[in-house]
Every structure is written in structure tokens, then in C-alpha cells.
Write a protein that holds these residues in place. Structure first.
Motif, PDB file in Angstrom:
ATOM      1  N   LYS A  16       0.830  -1.208   0.000  1.00  0.00           N
ATOM      2  CA  LYS A  16       0.000   0.000   0.000  1.00  0.00           C
ATOM      3  C   LYS A  16       0.865   1.258   0.000  1.00  0.00           C
ATOM      4  O   LYS A  16       0.624   2.199  -0.765  1.00  0.00           O
ATOM      5  CB  LYS A  16      -0.939  -0.001   1.202  1.00  0.00           C
ATOM      6  N   LEU A  17       1.880   1.261   0.866  1.00  0.00           N
ATOM      7  CA  LEU A  17       2.745   2.431   0.969  1.00  0.00           C
ATOM      8  C   LEU A  17       3.600   2.594  -0.282  1.00  0.00           C
ATOM      9  O   LEU A  17       3.901   3.717  -0.697  1.00  0.00           O
ATOM     10  CB  LEU A  17       3.626   2.327   2.211  1.00  0.00           C
ATOM     11  N   ALA A  20       1.221   3.956  -3.037  1.00  0.00           N
ATOM     12  CA  ALA A  20       0.954   5.365  -2.772  1.00  0.00           C
ATOM     13  C   ALA A  20       2.132   6.234  -3.192  1.00  0.00           C
ATOM     14  O   ALA A  20       1.950   7.348  -3.710  1.00  0.00           O
ATOM     15  CB  ALA A  20       0.639   5.572  -1.288  1.00  0.00           C
ATOM     16  N   GLU A  21       3.345   5.722  -3.011  1.00  0.00           N
ATOM     17  CA  GLU A  21       4.523   6.481  -3.431  1.00  0.00           C
ATOM     18  C   GLU A  21       4.572   6.617  -4.945  1.00  0.00           C
ATOM     19  O   GLU A  21       4.903   7.687  -5.481  1.00  0.00           O
ATOM     20  CB  GLU A  21       5.796   5.804  -2.909  1.00  0.00           C
ATOM     21  N   LYS A  45       1.522  10.197  -3.582  1.00  0.00           N
ATOM     22  CA  LYS A  45       0.631  10.571  -2.491  1.00  0.00           C
ATOM     23  C   LYS A  45       1.384  10.737  -1.168  1.00  0.00           C
ATOM     24  O   LYS A  45       2.434  10.133  -0.939  1.00  0.00           O
ATOM     25  CB  LYS A  45      -0.460   9.509  -2.338  1.00  0.00           C
ATOM     26  N   THR A  91       0.844   9.603   1.667  1.00  0.00           N
ATOM     27  CA  THR A  91       0.926   8.390   2.495  1.00  0.00           C
ATOM     28  C   THR A  91       2.003   7.422   2.016  1.00  0.00           C
ATOM     29  O   THR A  91       2.200   6.367   2.616  1.00  0.00           O
ATOM     30  CB  THR A  91      -0.421   7.657   2.487  1.00  0.00           C
ATOM     31  N   LYS A 139       6.582   9.918   1.268  1.00  0.00           N
ATOM     32  CA  LYS A 139       5.606  11.013   1.354  1.00  0.00           C
ATOM     33  C   LYS A 139       5.240  11.570  -0.025  1.00  0.00           C
ATOM     34  O   LYS A 139       4.897  12.738  -0.182  1.00  0.00           O
ATOM     35  CB  LYS A 139       6.113  12.126   2.272  1.00  0.00           C
ATOM     36  N   PHE A 178      -5.957   2.188  -1.747  1.00  0.00           N
ATOM     37  CA  PHE A 178      -5.304   3.013  -0.731  1.00  0.00           C
ATOM     38  C   PHE A 178      -4.614   4.205  -1.383  1.00  0.00           C
ATOM     39  O   PHE A 178      -4.722   5.343  -0.898  1.00  0.00           O
ATOM     40  CB  PHE A 178      -4.295   2.169   0.046  1.00  0.00           C
ATOM     41  N   ALA A 179      -3.905   3.939  -2.494  1.00  0.00           N
ATOM     42  CA  ALA A 179      -3.190   5.014  -3.187  1.00  0.00           C
ATOM     43  C   ALA A 179      -4.160   6.049  -3.758  1.00  0.00           C
ATOM     44  O   ALA A 179      -3.953   7.257  -3.630  1.00  0.00           O
ATOM     45  CB  ALA A 179      -2.314   4.429  -4.290  1.00  0.00           C
ATOM     46  N   ASP A 217      -7.163   6.738  -2.811  1.00  0.00           N
ATOM     47  CA  ASP A 217      -7.905   7.442  -1.765  1.00  0.00           C
ATOM     48  C   ASP A 217      -7.022   8.369  -0.932  1.00  0.00           C
ATOM     49  O   ASP A 217      -7.536   9.164  -0.130  1.00  0.00           O
ATOM     50  CB  ASP A 217      -8.585   6.441  -0.832  1.00  0.00           C
ATOM     51  N   SER A 218      -5.718   8.261  -1.085  1.00  0.00           N
ATOM     52  CA  SER A 218      -4.798   9.057  -0.266  1.00  0.00           C
ATOM     53  C   SER A 218      -4.651  10.477  -0.814  1.00  0.00           C
ATOM     54  O   SER A 218      -4.790  10.702  -2.024  1.00  0.00           O
ATOM     55  CB  SER A 218      -3.421   8.389  -0.214  1.00  0.00           C
ATOM     56  N   PRO A 219      -4.338  11.442   0.060  1.00  0.00           N
ATOM     57  CA  PRO A 219      -4.190  12.834  -0.386  1.00  0.00           C
ATOM     58  C   PRO A 219      -2.833  13.101  -1.034  1.00  0.00           C
ATOM     59  O   PRO A 219      -1.857  12.386  -0.770  1.00  0.00           O
ATOM     60  CB  PRO A 219      -4.322  13.624   0.915  1.00  0.00           C
TER      61      PRO A 219
END
Length: 314
Positions: A65-66, A69-70, A74, A76, A80, A287-288, A290-292
Motif C-alpha cells: 500500500k505504501l 501510494a509512493e 501521495k 501516504t 511522502k 489506498f493510493a 484514496d490518499s491525499p
């Protein structure tokens, strides 16, 4: 291996849709190397990676997930949202970073291994790199010092036969990169990088020797990247016959056949594994998405890093 493959094919699709910014260099076809090597590492061991690093990070336990997102940029994400595909890192898992600079991991691994030796731990660093990076000065500097000091490093060369669009025969006079180990009086072996068992066995022995204070080993894994150097690059410099031959050596169908033939799993169990991984990847994408995004005011944050107490102890 399947988790890496699915992560990469998903990244390919979202990059094509314009949802992943920057450049993406995929590990498709090379999954057996990261998987076989990292299976022998402890959680506090280190790895250094490359611009083609997603597979290494997943194999070392990186959070899907992390990571996703990267890639999406994002807040998260593991960096970051500021590092992107080529600079994913997670110090809590000994992942010292993917790296956009060719050959930079050689010297980072040297520092990590020296730190482990100096502190008297049993940690080992596995340094992943490509064939073309062995022409960089960092490669030779790192191997020389690691050999002199008998540092706990395992050098793993992922020889996919190309440095960007240049085939190995046009940038090196040697056929096997492992022969370069002789210059530094360390073991050097060449293996089938698409055979996860061959990789695991070679890595296991090299890692044990490193932990036992016997110094570094250079393992060359012959493999093949099935995509272009980066997504969007056609790869039309690779001969069709060569590509077809290597596709027949794809490590994942090869492993699936072995498991089925030896009744390690049946077809239903294999399908269940595939579906489980697909659900994990879908969850990572959600997750990605939906992340800001990182806020504008965070642009100048994290220029320098504060060493956490956890990392200081490690």
C-alpha cells in the motif's frame, strides 16, 4: 514472485493511464532474483536497490500500500510522495533505497556493511545492481574495499543483457561479469537468474559466509527484462528471436509448472494464491487512489533527515 509480477503489471497499466507520474522501470522477468536472495535475509539485514527496484523492495517486505501510494505521488507513500518509483526506501526494514543514479548502491552498501562490522552485529547487506553499472567506478571501489576489509556484503548482479538500449556485447569485452571478482580475490559465480532455487542456494551460501566474517561474494544472475528500459520505451533494439527465447524461461510459469508437476499445489490452490495476491494489489491501488496529495507547504520539508532513535540503535 507473483506478488512482484502483479504489482509491476498494475503499475504498467496505471502509468499508461497517466495516473503514475515520472518514470517507471519495471522488474518483469527478473522476479526470481529478488525473491530467491531476500528469502535468506533477516528483517534487520540491509539491501540496496536500483532504478528498477520494486521487486527488491517487495521481496524484502515492503508494504504494498505504501509503495503504491509512493508511485502515485501521495502523501501516504513511503517517501511522502516525493521520491516516486526510483527512490522508494524503508529504513525500518533495512531497505536503504531504490536509486536513480546508476551504480550508487555499490558505495551505499559498502557503508551499511562497514557499519554492521564496526558495531559487531551479524547483519549483512545485499547489493542489487545491473550489468552496465559494473562499468562504473563505484563498482570497483566498493568491491576493492569490501574485499580488503572482509565486509559482510553480497553483490548480486542482475545481468539482463542490456544497459538501457546497449547490449552487453557492445559495452563489455567479457561475457560473464562474475570474472571481475577475481581482481578482488573474492568468490564470483554465474547462475541462472530465472531459477529461484539456484538464486536462493547461491545467496544462502554467500550470506552465511558474509555473516561468518569471510567477506563478500559476487553473484551474477543471468536474466532478461521483458519490457523496455522504462515504460513508454518500445525496446525495438532487442531481437525478436532473443525475446521469444527468454519468454520461454519466464521464472513464474516455470515455478508454477514445477509446483504442479511435483504436486506441491493443485490447480485450485494455485488459483487461490493468484486471487489472494490480486486482492492485495487491488487494496494497494485503492489506498493510493484514496490518499491525499502532499500539501504545497511540505515542498521544502524532508530536505534533511532526522535519525530516529530506532534507526540509531539499529
Amino acid at each position: 514472485m507473483l506478488k512482484i509480477r502483479k504489482f509491476e503489471t498494475t503499475a504498467k497499466d496505471y502509468f499508461a493511464e497517466g495516473k503514475i507520474p515520472g518514470f517507471v522501470h519495471l522488474y518483469i522477468g527478473e522476479e526470481a532474483i529478488a525473491t530467491g536472495a531476500c528469502a535468506n535475509l533477516n528483517e534487520d539485514d540491509y539491501i540496496t536497490s536500483t532504478h528498477r527496484g520494486h521487486g527488491h523492495i517487495i521481496a524484502k517486505g515492503g508494504d504494498l500500500k505504501l509503495m503504491m501510494a509512493e508511485l502515485f505521488g501521495k502523501a501516504t507513500g513511503l517517501g511522502k510522495g516525493k521520491g516516486g518509483s526510483m527512490h522508494i526506501a524503508d529504513g525500518t526494514k533495512g531497505i536503504l533505497g531504490a536509486n536513480g543514479i546508476v551504480g550508487a548502491g555499490h558505495d551505499i552498501s559498502l557503508g551499511a556493511a562497514y557499519s554492521a562490522q564496526y558495531r559487531g552485529t551479524q547483519q549483512v547487506c545485499v547489493c542489487f545492481f545491473g550489468d552496465a553499472s559494473t562499468n562504473q567506478g563505484t563498482f570497483h571501489e566498493s568491491l576493492n574495499m569490501a574485499s580488503v576489509w572482509k565486509l559482510p556484503i553480497v553483490y548480486i548482479c542482475e545481468n539482463n543483457l542490456y544497459g538501457i538500449s546497449t547490449c552487453q556485447a557492445k559495452h563489455q569485452a567479457i561475457k560473464d561479469i562474475s570474472v571481475r571478482a577475481a581482481s578482488y580475490d573474492m568468490p564470483g559465480i554465474t547462475i541462472d537468474g530465472n531459477d529461484v532455487f539456484a538464486v536462493s542456494e547461491a545467496a544462502k551460501e554467500a550470506i552465511k559466509n558474509a555473516r561468518d566474517g569471510k567477506g563478500p561474494t559476487l553473484i551474477e544472475c543471468k536474466t532478461y527484462r521483458q519490457r523496455g528500459h522504462f515504460e513508454g520505451e518500445p525496446g525495438n533494439y532487442k531481437p525478436v528471436a532473443e525475446q521469444e527465447a527468454w519468454l520461454k524461461k519466464d521464472p513464474i510459469p516455470r515455478m508454477e509448472k514445477l509446483m504442479l508437476d511435483n504436486k506441491i499445489v493443485n490447480a485450485d490452490e494455485l488459483k487461490s494464491i493468484q486471487l489472494d495476491i490480486e486482492e492485495q494489489i487491488k487494496a494497494a491501488v485503492k489506498f493510493a487512489e484514496d490518499s491525499p496529495l502532499p500539501p504545497l507547504e511540505s515542498m521544502v520539508e524532508d530536505v534533511y533527515t532526522d535519525i530516529t532513535e530506532e534507526m540509531r540503535v539499529r
